[in-house]
Scaffold this motif. Structure first.
Motif, PDB file in Angstrom:
ATOM      1  N   ILE A  88       0.806  -1.222   0.000  1.00  0.00           N
ATOM      2  CA  ILE A  88       0.000   0.000   0.000  1.00  0.00           C
ATOM      3  C   ILE A  88       0.841   1.274   0.000  1.00  0.00           C
ATOM      4  O   ILE A  88       0.387   2.301   0.398  1.00  0.00           O
ATOM      5  CB  ILE A  88      -0.976   0.009   1.197  1.00  0.00           C
ATOM      6  N   LEU A  89       2.023   1.245  -0.427  1.00  0.00           N
ATOM      7  CA  LEU A  89       2.800   2.479  -0.509  1.00  0.00           C
ATOM      8  C   LEU A  89       2.259   3.282  -1.692  1.00  0.00           C
ATOM      9  O   LEU A  89       2.360   2.866  -2.830  1.00  0.00           O
ATOM     10  CB  LEU A  89       4.289   2.190  -0.691  1.00  0.00           C
ATOM     11  N   SER A  90       1.668   4.432  -1.395  1.00  0.00           N
ATOM     12  CA  SER A  90       0.972   5.209  -2.428  1.00  0.00           C
ATOM     13  C   SER A  90       1.933   5.990  -3.312  1.00  0.00           C
ATOM     14  O   SER A  90       1.909   7.210  -3.344  1.00  0.00           O
ATOM     15  CB  SER A  90      -0.026   6.153  -1.770  1.00  0.00           C
ATOM     16  N   GLY A  91       2.811   5.281  -3.973  1.00  0.00           N
ATOM     17  CA  GLY A  91       3.742   5.932  -4.871  1.00  0.00           C
ATOM     18  C   GLY A  91       4.939   6.563  -4.176  1.00  0.00           C
ATOM     19  O   GLY A  91       5.802   7.124  -4.825  1.00  0.00           O
ATOM     20  N   SER A  92       4.994   6.457  -2.853  1.00  0.00           N
ATOM     21  CA  SER A  92       6.081   7.100  -2.125  1.00  0.00           C
ATOM     22  C   SER A  92       7.350   6.264  -2.141  1.00  0.00           C
ATOM     23  O   SER A  92       8.441   6.802  -2.079  1.00  0.00           O
ATOM     24  CB  SER A  92       5.667   7.350  -0.678  1.00  0.00           C
ATOM     25  N   GLY A  93       7.205   4.952  -2.176  1.00  0.00           N
ATOM     26  CA  GLY A  93       8.364   4.077  -2.247  1.00  0.00           C
ATOM     27  C   GLY A  93       8.953   3.662  -0.915  1.00  0.00           C
ATOM     28  O   GLY A  93       9.548   2.612  -0.810  1.00  0.00           O
ATOM     29  N   THR A  94       8.777   4.472   0.134  1.00  0.00           N
ATOM     30  CA  THR A  94       9.336   4.123   1.435  1.00  0.00           C
ATOM     31  C   THR A  94       8.339   4.437   2.546  1.00  0.00           C
ATOM     32  O   THR A  94       7.484   5.312   2.406  1.00  0.00           O
ATOM     33  CB  THR A  94      10.631   4.902   1.727  1.00  0.00           C
ATOM     34  N   ASP A  95       8.483   3.735   3.658  1.00  0.00           N
ATOM     35  CA  ASP A  95       7.590   3.972   4.785  1.00  0.00           C
ATOM     36  C   ASP A  95       7.724   5.374   5.372  1.00  0.00           C
ATOM     37  O   ASP A  95       6.712   6.030   5.619  1.00  0.00           O
ATOM     38  CB  ASP A  95       7.800   2.914   5.873  1.00  0.00           C
ATOM     39  N   PRO A  96       8.944   5.891   5.602  1.00  0.00           N
ATOM     40  CA  PRO A  96       9.027   7.259   6.133  1.00  0.00           C
ATOM     41  C   PRO A  96       8.371   8.286   5.205  1.00  0.00           C
ATOM     42  O   PRO A  96       7.692   9.200   5.651  1.00  0.00           O
ATOM     43  CB  PRO A  96      10.528   7.509   6.265  1.00  0.00           C
ATOM     44  N   ARG A  97       8.559   8.098   3.931  1.00  0.00           N
ATOM     45  CA  ARG A  97       7.941   9.014   2.956  1.00  0.00           C
ATOM     46  C   ARG A  97       6.424   8.856   2.977  1.00  0.00           C
ATOM     47  O   ARG A  97       5.694   9.841   2.847  1.00  0.00           O
ATOM     48  CB  ARG A  97       8.505   8.731   1.560  1.00  0.00           C
ATOM     49  N   GLU A  98       5.940   7.640   3.155  1.00  0.00           N
ATOM     50  CA  GLU A  98       4.501   7.384   3.234  1.00  0.00           C
ATOM     51  C   GLU A  98       3.886   8.145   4.412  1.00  0.00           C
ATOM     52  O   GLU A  98       2.839   8.772   4.291  1.00  0.00           O
ATOM     53  CB  GLU A  98       4.233   5.890   3.388  1.00  0.00           C
ATOM     54  N   ILE A  99       4.553   8.103   5.554  1.00  0.00           N
ATOM     55  CA  ILE A  99       4.072   8.820   6.736  1.00  0.00           C
ATOM     56  C   ILE A  99       4.067  10.323   6.470  1.00  0.00           C
ATOM     57  O   ILE A  99       3.086  11.014   6.769  1.00  0.00           O
ATOM     58  CB  ILE A  99       4.946   8.493   7.963  1.00  0.00           C
ATOM     59  N   GLN A 100       5.139  10.816   5.886  1.00  0.00           N
ATOM     60  CA  GLN A 100       5.238  12.246   5.588  1.00  0.00           C
ATOM     61  C   GLN A 100       4.120  12.675   4.637  1.00  0.00           C
ATOM     62  O   GLN A 100       3.469  13.696   4.856  1.00  0.00           O
ATOM     63  CB  GLN A 100       6.601  12.553   4.983  1.00  0.00           C
ATOM     64  N   MET A 101       3.880  11.898   3.599  1.00  0.00           N
ATOM     65  CA  MET A 101       2.828  12.228   2.639  1.00  0.00           C
ATOM     66  C   MET A 101       1.453  12.197   3.291  1.00  0.00           C
ATOM     67  O   MET A 101       0.615  13.062   3.031  1.00  0.00           O
ATOM     68  CB  MET A 101       2.877  11.261   1.448  1.00  0.00           C
ATOM     69  N   TYR A 102       1.213  11.195   4.143  1.00  0.00           N
ATOM     70  CA  TYR A 102      -0.089  11.093   4.801  1.00  0.00           C
ATOM     71  C   TYR A 102      -0.357  12.322   5.666  1.00  0.00           C
ATOM     72  O   TYR A 102      -1.420  12.935   5.585  1.00  0.00           O
ATOM     73  CB  TYR A 102      -0.190   9.829   5.655  1.00  0.00           C
ATOM     74  N   PHE A 103       0.608  12.677   6.501  1.00  0.00           N
ATOM     75  CA  PHE A 103       0.366  13.799   7.398  1.00  0.00           C
ATOM     76  C   PHE A 103       0.361  15.141   6.674  1.00  0.00           C
ATOM     77  O   PHE A 103      -0.331  16.069   7.095  1.00  0.00           O
ATOM     78  CB  PHE A 103       1.330  13.769   8.580  1.00  0.00           C
ATOM     79  N   HIS A 104       1.061  15.251   5.561  1.00  0.00           N
ATOM     80  CA  HIS A 104       0.973  16.466   4.749  1.00  0.00           C
ATOM     81  C   HIS A 104      -0.434  16.590   4.173  1.00  0.00           C
ATOM     82  O   HIS A 104      -1.053  17.663   4.229  1.00  0.00           O
ATOM     83  CB  HIS A 104       2.020  16.442   3.635  1.00  0.00           C
ATOM     84  N   ARG A 105      -0.950  15.489   3.637  1.00  0.00           N
ATOM     85  CA  ARG A 105      -2.319  15.494   3.099  1.00  0.00           C
ATOM     86  C   ARG A 105      -3.327  15.779   4.203  1.00  0.00           C
ATOM     87  O   ARG A 105      -4.265  16.553   4.019  1.00  0.00           O
ATOM     88  CB  ARG A 105      -2.631  14.159   2.428  1.00  0.00           C
ATOM     89  N   PHE A 106      -3.136  15.162   5.376  1.00  0.00           N
ATOM     90  CA  PHE A 106      -4.021  15.403   6.516  1.00  0.00           C
ATOM     91  C   PHE A 106      -4.037  16.897   6.860  1.00  0.00           C
ATOM     92  O   PHE A 106      -5.087  17.492   7.070  1.00  0.00           O
ATOM     93  CB  PHE A 106      -3.554  14.590   7.733  1.00  0.00           C
ATOM     94  N   TYR A 107      -2.860  17.504   6.895  1.00  0.00           N
ATOM     95  CA  TYR A 107      -2.750  18.931   7.186  1.00  0.00           C
ATOM     96  C   TYR A 107      -3.527  19.759   6.166  1.00  0.00           C
ATOM     97  O   TYR A 107      -4.309  20.637   6.528  1.00  0.00           O
ATOM     98  CB  TYR A 107      -1.287  19.362   7.222  1.00  0.00           C
ATOM     99  N   LEU A 108      -3.313  19.461   4.888  1.00  0.00           N
ATOM    100  CA  LEU A 108      -3.980  20.233   3.841  1.00  0.00           C
ATOM    101  C   LEU A 108      -5.495  20.079   3.897  1.00  0.00           C
ATOM    102  O   LEU A 108      -6.234  21.054   3.714  1.00  0.00           O
ATOM    103  CB  LEU A 108      -3.469  19.816   2.464  1.00  0.00           C
ATOM    104  N   GLU A 109      -5.973  18.869   4.162  1.00  0.00           N
ATOM    105  CA  GLU A 109      -7.409  18.597   4.149  1.00  0.00           C
ATOM    106  C   GLU A 109      -8.117  19.001   5.438  1.00  0.00           C
ATOM    107  O   GLU A 109      -9.319  19.272   5.412  1.00  0.00           O
ATOM    108  CB  GLU A 109      -7.664  17.118   3.891  1.00  0.00           C
ATOM    109  N   ASN A 110      -7.422  19.031   6.546  1.00  0.00           N
ATOM    110  CA  ASN A 110      -8.105  19.195   7.823  1.00  0.00           C
ATOM    111  C   ASN A 110      -7.664  20.390   8.663  1.00  0.00           C
ATOM    112  O   ASN A 110      -8.349  20.747   9.608  1.00  0.00           O
ATOM    113  CB  ASN A 110      -7.912  17.933   8.680  1.00  0.00           C
ATOM    114  N   ILE A 111      -6.532  20.970   8.359  1.00  0.00           N
ATOM    115  CA  ILE A 111      -6.016  22.003   9.252  1.00  0.00           C
ATOM    116  C   ILE A 111      -5.711  23.303   8.523  1.00  0.00           C
ATOM    117  O   ILE A 111      -6.035  24.385   9.009  1.00  0.00           O
ATOM    118  CB  ILE A 111      -4.745  21.505   9.988  1.00  0.00           C
ATOM    119  N   ALA A 112      -5.091  23.236   7.370  1.00  0.00           N
ATOM    120  CA  ALA A 112      -4.552  24.414   6.695  1.00  0.00           C
ATOM    121  C   ALA A 112      -5.542  25.558   6.543  1.00  0.00           C
ATOM    122  O   ALA A 112      -5.242  26.693   6.896  1.00  0.00           O
ATOM    123  CB  ALA A 112      -3.997  24.029   5.329  1.00  0.00           C
ATOM    124  N   GLU A 113      -6.724  25.280   6.025  1.00  0.00           N
ATOM    125  CA  GLU A 113      -7.660  26.357   5.739  1.00  0.00           C
ATOM    126  C   GLU A 113      -8.536  26.730   6.932  1.00  0.00           C
ATOM    127  O   GLU A 113      -8.978  27.850   7.044  1.00  0.00           O
ATOM    128  CB  GLU A 113      -8.533  25.974   4.552  1.00  0.00           C
TER     129      GLU A 113
END
Length: 120
Positions: A88-113
């Motif tokens: 289930i690595l969403s194109g990130s290739g690595t687990d640390p990158r997967e975590i970073q991408m998830y929380f970046h998306r979470f931030y954009l969708e739930n916190i940023a605006e």
């Protein structure tokens, strides 16, 4: 503490009564894992793996009451989830990158605006 559901199949929740009192510091990590399970099972697995590693540091000999049984249950669950989620690595290739991408998306969708929309 209340028991939180939202686990897959026959896998019991890893919170509340199942976490020995000596391992209470891992409860917030497990709560995050359960909360994001549906959204990203791989990141939830990585959170649980981190909780397991933390628990091993807290009680490396499993001498606390109920720790051995809890850790055995945790290892069994982690082994199943690793197999289920390793693809289930969403194109990130690595687990640390997967975590970073998830929380970046979470931030954009739930916190940023809207700072009051959802707590991180």
């Amino acid at each position: 503490m209340e028991n939180s559901s939202g686990t897959k199949g026959d896998q019991a929740p890893m919170l509340s009564a199942s976490v020995p009192s000596s391992l209470v510091p891992i409860v917030p990590i497990l709560r995050v894992a359960e909360e994001i399970e549906k959204d990203n099972p791989r990141v939830a697995y990585l959170c649980r793996f981190y909780a397991y590693q933390t628990a091993r540091k807290i009680d490396p000999t499993y001498s606390g009451r109920g720790v051995g049984q809890f850790m055995t249950h945790m290892v069994d669950r982690l082994e199943k989830e690793e197999v289920e989620t390793e693809h289930i690595l969403s194109g990130s290739g690595t687990d640390p990158r997967e975590i970073q991408m998830y929380f970046h998306r979470f931030y954009l969708e739930n916190i940023a605006e809207d700072q009051n929309k959802k707590k991180p």
